[in-house]
Design an enzyme around this catalytic site. Structure first.
Site, PDB file in Angstrom:
ATOM      1  N   ASP A 183       0.909  -1.043   0.103  1.00 47.19           N
ATOM      2  CA  ASP A 183      -0.033   0.062   0.053  1.00 47.19           C
ATOM      3  C   ASP A 183       0.812   1.430   0.054  1.00 47.19           C
ATOM      4  O   ASP A 183       2.029   1.162  -0.444  1.00 47.19           O
ATOM      5  CB  ASP A 183      -0.839  -0.030   1.185  1.00 47.19           C
ATOM      6  CG  ASP A 183      -2.267   0.501   1.060  1.00 47.19           C
ATOM      7  OD1 ASP A 183      -2.199   1.595   0.710  1.00 47.19           O
ATOM      8  OD2 ASP A 183      -3.303  -0.263   0.703  1.00 47.19           O
ATOM      9  N   HIS A 242      -3.394   5.956   3.572  1.00 47.84           N
ATOM     10  CA  HIS A 242      -4.301   4.816   3.258  1.00 47.84           C
ATOM     11  C   HIS A 242      -3.794   3.658   3.591  1.00 47.84           C
ATOM     12  O   HIS A 242      -4.478   2.853   4.317  1.00 47.84           O
ATOM     13  CB  HIS A 242      -4.253   4.788   1.644  1.00 47.84           C
ATOM     14  CG  HIS A 242      -5.220   3.660   0.975  1.00 47.84           C
ATOM     15  ND1 HIS A 242      -5.015   2.528   0.890  1.00 47.84           N
ATOM     16  CD2 HIS A 242      -6.633   3.927   0.826  1.00 47.84           C
ATOM     17  CE1 HIS A 242      -5.747   1.976   0.225  1.00 47.84           C
ATOM     18  NE2 HIS A 242      -6.927   2.766   0.232  1.00 47.84           N
ATOM     19  N   SER A 246     -11.249  -0.760  -0.562  1.00 42.82           N
ATOM     20  CA  SER A 246      -9.961  -0.609   0.065  1.00 42.82           C
ATOM     21  C   SER A 246     -10.077  -1.181   1.668  1.00 42.82           C
ATOM     22  O   SER A 246      -9.170  -1.674   2.296  1.00 42.82           O
ATOM     23  CB  SER A 246      -9.378   0.550   0.071  1.00 42.82           C
ATOM     24  OG  SER A 246      -8.520   0.765  -1.388  1.00 42.82           O
TER      25      SER A 246
END
Length: 1007
Positions: free
Chosen positions: A212, A274, A600
């Site tokens: 990520d 994220h 996600s």
């Protein structure tokens, strides 16, 4: 050239693309000795698919075939020898294990082939800049090569396939317009995870990698859990300086170079968060006071930074992360990221297949393209990986009576709260009476600059900025609560918007008011004071188990495979956020949590559950976990969501970890472009394309039911058809049986010949296998259409640097594309990247080059002569100078369900000459070129697709205007500083010429 993965989100015509269980410690009974190896047939499918690519004729990806010239193109070069993971899978199918010595030998042969290919490239004159090399999950390497050399690569011995190195991105949002949200603190019990925690299963000993944007290693939630990682994002002009290879931390604010914007055109911040959020959903240890905890809080957590600033990255970086995860023998990898392709046959999908072969379970997001057929994107299209869609869970919502007096207007109504503060009770926060202050405009931060709202209630209108920011800015200004009223043309106007945010540490209580009441309050506050009090604040709970509107749907292309495989909560998920302690040593992590939304966020739920399953079943292969997840899932509302929206259903962690039996479907699939039929085992039954225009059909799939506990028992089999066509039906040869070890079932689809079938003529449903107190389900699907789905291929332009000034240079280009089937309304449009508010709709789309109600299948060549038609109906206009993205868009024709979209970027239109300023100082030519190509490149840097300025501006000089021109290299900002051997000051001069790629020439004499 076309830059894969660079896409402007838009809403014209349609919205196109843009993120198991715990077992008890006691061992279960061993399965029968002769039980089939789970996933064997599925492994065969992927082996044949990849072998077909590797051993066929060398191929150039269609998107590369039209490229030419000196422009640099990022590619991934596949070589013919099988990678280590694929060899391990092939050996496993033979019942053979691969020793460490054999693995070393396989890898050595791969390295030798790669070395030979690179030597041959050099001997052939192919200049390249190498990126990453792969041996485990692919055999190949990433590189930058000249477009003119792409075809030459196919002549190099061992080269099998060359594809573009596309851009990929994290898929998450802090705000989504959904009617339900998920309160993470409740998801563990909802999914059955807490029952497994009570049995001591929390992920101990399972190694999980998060591929990520990185991680905040200083967050208290990861203390003792985080074990390290690696950075795969190379240094670029985005960043002030390079970072260490062993530093997988999030992109920090301090790393931003002066030319990089803090917020890019997609409204994504330079600094990332994220990966930290995803990692927290998996493994947060519960270091907080409000009940948040990861699904598997005792795993060994690793972070691989494969996405950089703005949450964007290249396909080659991601494959490098997959390669390292396999090399480090990780048990599970989580990929909460997406591309823009629906294809199953892409490098990252092959890499995930081979990771599964090598024993690493790959779990990836379906994407956030919406509940449209075929919207699932790679790597979510991987045939072997577990692909995850997004749903909601039951969550708490507040409402209360708002009693407001302002002048002669009185409001006394029950209103819903769209937002509340985490770990706070709004009823306790809002005791007493408060003054009301009307905030001008939309409640942006600057709107509070001349107002005092501390201890008061702010009245704010909807529109202009996100609701999340409206509430956040009101809190930052000191307000106790905020009343947000709807506006004309707002959602649900004139009624309240119905929008719901959930809770956050950034929020205060926010009430949802109508346009009518909001406008009346504002009118009275202009002439008198207003006060408000709140009462009767109560809480209700939503049902949950709705599939999010943004969650991408299958099938994947071209095999009509059911994707996503499974659904998990992904809407408004609370998890950790980074505080960048390296930048801010005094950072306070007590409220370092945020809600984000997307597939996600759903994906790490499945990763956490899978970690719990693997702790309980350490001998299980990735394919066993995949089937257990699918078999045990809860089927959601089939009237609202078909099998392509929900796959097998919503994960049920406890049932997935405690199966009494599992059912493996032995499907067949048609490979992309080859017609080869192969076996494919999974937890779904895919009959694929079965056209009825030529004959009756009868197709049988085998399902093997395997006893897990050794207890056996009586089982019943039923077929539940949710959608059918004509007399099509699915039957099972054994409606009941006694399970003793294993049992094979034959599931047969029959249908009669029928002409005129179209897309949408299909059969969908479930096969249920039920025991006394446990049951499993397998979704099935078949397509009866006679006509294949339309696809757009090879969308390209012959010249992407244009100057429509009638000078005979780059005044013309040809747009080329191929349609494999007919389409409905279609356009080729221009989006102005430099002016995102331009055009009749003020959204950057200035108009169209082509539009028609239909187009037949065929190959098209369309001239581009420098004219476009504005959306407001004005006559044709000349395309103004700017940096453009060219979009192809088309609607389905008839019952076809696939919207088509493709794009070309950048397309540059420029008629101005480069301007040169400078002089000769101490025998050096010193100065600067001022040109739009420099401005355009700054914009492309925001999207991680910049060009080398010297590929667009070609500078050279002549001494005293005579002799051969001497090339000059410009800095990326246009500056130059070059030596002038033999230059005599006061006597000589130089003529500096700069010619751009569009054919415009500027000159200047320097003395």
């Amino acid at each position: 050239m076309k830059s894969q993965g660079f896409k402007q989100l838009f809403t014209i015509l349609l919205i196109f693309f843009l993120v198991a269980a715990l077992w008890p410690a006691a061992a279960l009974s061993a399965p029968p000795v002769n039980a089939p190896t789970a996933g064997d047939f599925e492994m065969r499918a992927a082996i044949v698919e990849q072998t077909d690519v590797l051993q066929g004729e060398p191929q150039l990806h269609p998107d590369l075939k039209s490229l030419s010239g000196d422009q640099q193109v990022a590619v991934i070069v596949h070589l013919s020898k099988k990678p280590v993971g694929l060899e391990i899978g092939a050996s496993s199918l033979k019942g053979e294990s691969v020793t460490a010595a054999q693995t070393d030998k396989i890898e050595a042969a791969i390295v030798n082939q790669q070395t030979s290919a690179k030597v041959a490239m050099a001997e052939t004159g192919i200049a390249y800049e190498e990126g990453y090399s792969y041996t485990q999950v692919l055999n190949g390497f990433s590189a930058n090569v000249k477009a003119a050399d792409l075809a030459k690569l196919l002549e190099i011995e061992g080269v099998a396939f060359v594809e573009p190195d596309v851009q990929m991105h994290a898929t998450a949002s802090t705000e989504q317009d959904q009617k339900f949200t998920a309160a993470f603190s409740k998801s563990t019990s909802f999914l059955g995870v807490d029952r497994l925690w009570a049995e001591g299963i929390e992920g101990q000993g399972v190694k999980v990698g998060v591929l990520d944007t990185g991680i905040d290693p200083d967050h208290p939630e990861f203390a003792g859990v985080y074990k390290g990682g690696k950075n795969f994002v190379p240094h670029s002009p985005y960043y002030k300086k390079a970072r260490a290879e062993d530093d997988p931390s999030e992109t920090k604010p301090s790393e931003r170079a002066s030319d990089s914007s803090e917020i890019n055109n997609w409204e994504l911040p330079f600094a990332t968060s994220h990966g930290t959020h995803v990692a927290g959903t998996i493994a947060a240890r519960g270091a907080n006071s409000f009940g948040f905890k990861g699904i598997a809080p005792k795993v060994e957590l690793y972070a691989y930074r494969v996405l950089g600033a703005y949450g964007m990255g290249s396909q080659s970086w991601i494959i490098a992360g997959i390669e390292e995860a396999v090399r480090q023998d990780l048990d599970i990898i989580n990929l909460s990221l997406a591309s823009n392709s629906n294809s199953e046959a892409r490098a990252e999908s092959f890499a995930l297949n081979n990771a599964m072969f090598a024993g690493t379970l790959a779990i990836t997001a379906a994407g956030n393209a919406g509940l449209y057929r075929g919207s699932v994107t790679s790597p979510g299209t991987s045939r072997l990986a577990v692909t995850v869609g997004s749903s909601t869970i039951p969550e708490e919502r507040f409402s209360g009576t708002v009693k407001l007096n302002a002048g002669n207007f009185e409001l006394n109504k029950k209103h819903n709260l769209m937002a509340s503060e985490t770990d706070e009770n709004p009823a306790q926060q809002l005791t007493g009476t408060f003054d009301v202050v009307a905030i001008p405009n939309a409640g942006e931060k600057i709107d509070y600059s001349k107002l005092s709202v501390k201890g008061k209630v702010a009245l704010v209108s909807s529109g202009a900025i996100e609701y999340h920011d409206k509430v956040k800015f009101a809190k930052e200004a000191g307000a106790k609560a905020v009343l947000i009223h709807n506006i004309r043309d707002g959602a649900q106007a004139p009624e309240p918007s119905g929008f719901f945010l959930g809770d956050s540490f950034d929020y205060i209580p926010a009430f949802d008011l109508s346009q009518t009441d909001g406008e009346k309050i504002r009118q009275q506050l202009l002439v008198s004071k207003g006060t408000v009090s709140f009462s009767g604040i109560t809480m209700t709970k939503t049902k949950g188990d709705a599939i999010a509107e943004y969650s991408a749907s299958g099938p994947s292309s071209p095999n009509f495979d059911i994707k996503p495989d499974i659904i998990a909560p992904g809407t408004s998920i609370m998890s950790a956020k980074p505080m960048y302690k390296a930048d801010f040593p005094a950072a306070d992590y007590s409220e370092a949590y945020i809600r984000q939304t997307g597939t996600s966020m759903a994906t790490p739920h499945i990763t956490g559950v899978a970690a719990l399953i693997l702790q309980a079943h350490p001998s299980w292969k990735p394919f066993d976990v995949k089937v257990a997840l699918s078999n045990s899932a809860k089927i959601l509302d089939t009237n609202a969501y078909d099998v392509f929206a929900q796959g097998a259903g919503r994960v049920q962690a406890y049932d997935a970890a405690r199966p009494q039996f599992l059912a493996y479907s032995h499907d067949k699939a048609v490979l992309n472009g080859t017609g080869t039929v192969v076996d494919n085992v999974k937890g779904t039954i895919t009959f694929g394309h079965q056209p009825l225009n030529k004959s009756n059909i009868s197709v049988t799939k085998k399902v093997t039911v395997k006893d897990i506990t050794g207890k056996g028992g009586a089982l019943k089999v039923t077929v539940d058809t949710k959608k059918s066509f004509g007399n099509a039906k699915v039957t099972v040869d054994k409606p009941s049986f006694i399970l003793n070890g294993e049992q094979e079932l034959n599931v047969t689809l029959t249908a009669s010949k029928q002409q005129g079938t179209v897309n949408g003529d299909e059969i969908l449903g479930y096969v249920h296998i039920k025991g006394a107190n446990y049951d499993v389900s397998l979704p099935f699907a078949a397509d009866f259409s006679a006509m294949p789905l339309a696809e757009i291929q090879n969308f390209s332009i012959t010249e992407d640097d244009l100057s429509f000034n009638n000078d005979g240079i780059n005044d013309f280009a040809e747009i080329n594309f191929k349609l494999t089937g007919p389409v409905g309304k279609n356009t080729i449009e221009l989006y102005d990247l430099m002016n995102p508010s331009s055009g009749a709709f003020q959204n950057g789309f200035i108009g169209y080059i082509h539009a028609s109600p239909t187009l037949a299948a065929g190959t098209y060549k369309m001239p581009l002569l420098g004219l476009y038609r504005p959306w407001n109906g004005e006559p044709l206009k000349k395309i103004p100078d700017s940096l453009y993205q060219m979009h192809y868009m088309s609607e389905p024709l008839g019952d076809d369900w696939n919207y088509l979209y493709d794009y070309i970027v950048p397309v540059i239109v420029k008629t101005t000459k480069p301007k040169i300023s400078g002089s000769v100082i101490a025998g050096q030519g010193v100065g600067r070129v001022i040109d739009k190509y420099i401005d355009y490149n700054k914009k492309l840097i925001e999207f991680e697709v910049p060009y080398d300025l010297n590929s667009k501006l070609h500078a050279s000089y002549q001494l005293n205007g005579e002799g051969d021109a001497v090339p000059v290299t410009l800095d990326q900002n246009g500056a130059f500083n070059f030596p002038l051997p033999g230059f005599t000051e006061g006597t000589d001069n130089i003529t500096l010429t700069v010619t751009d790629e569009a054919g415009n020439k500027g000159t200047s004499v320097l003395e």
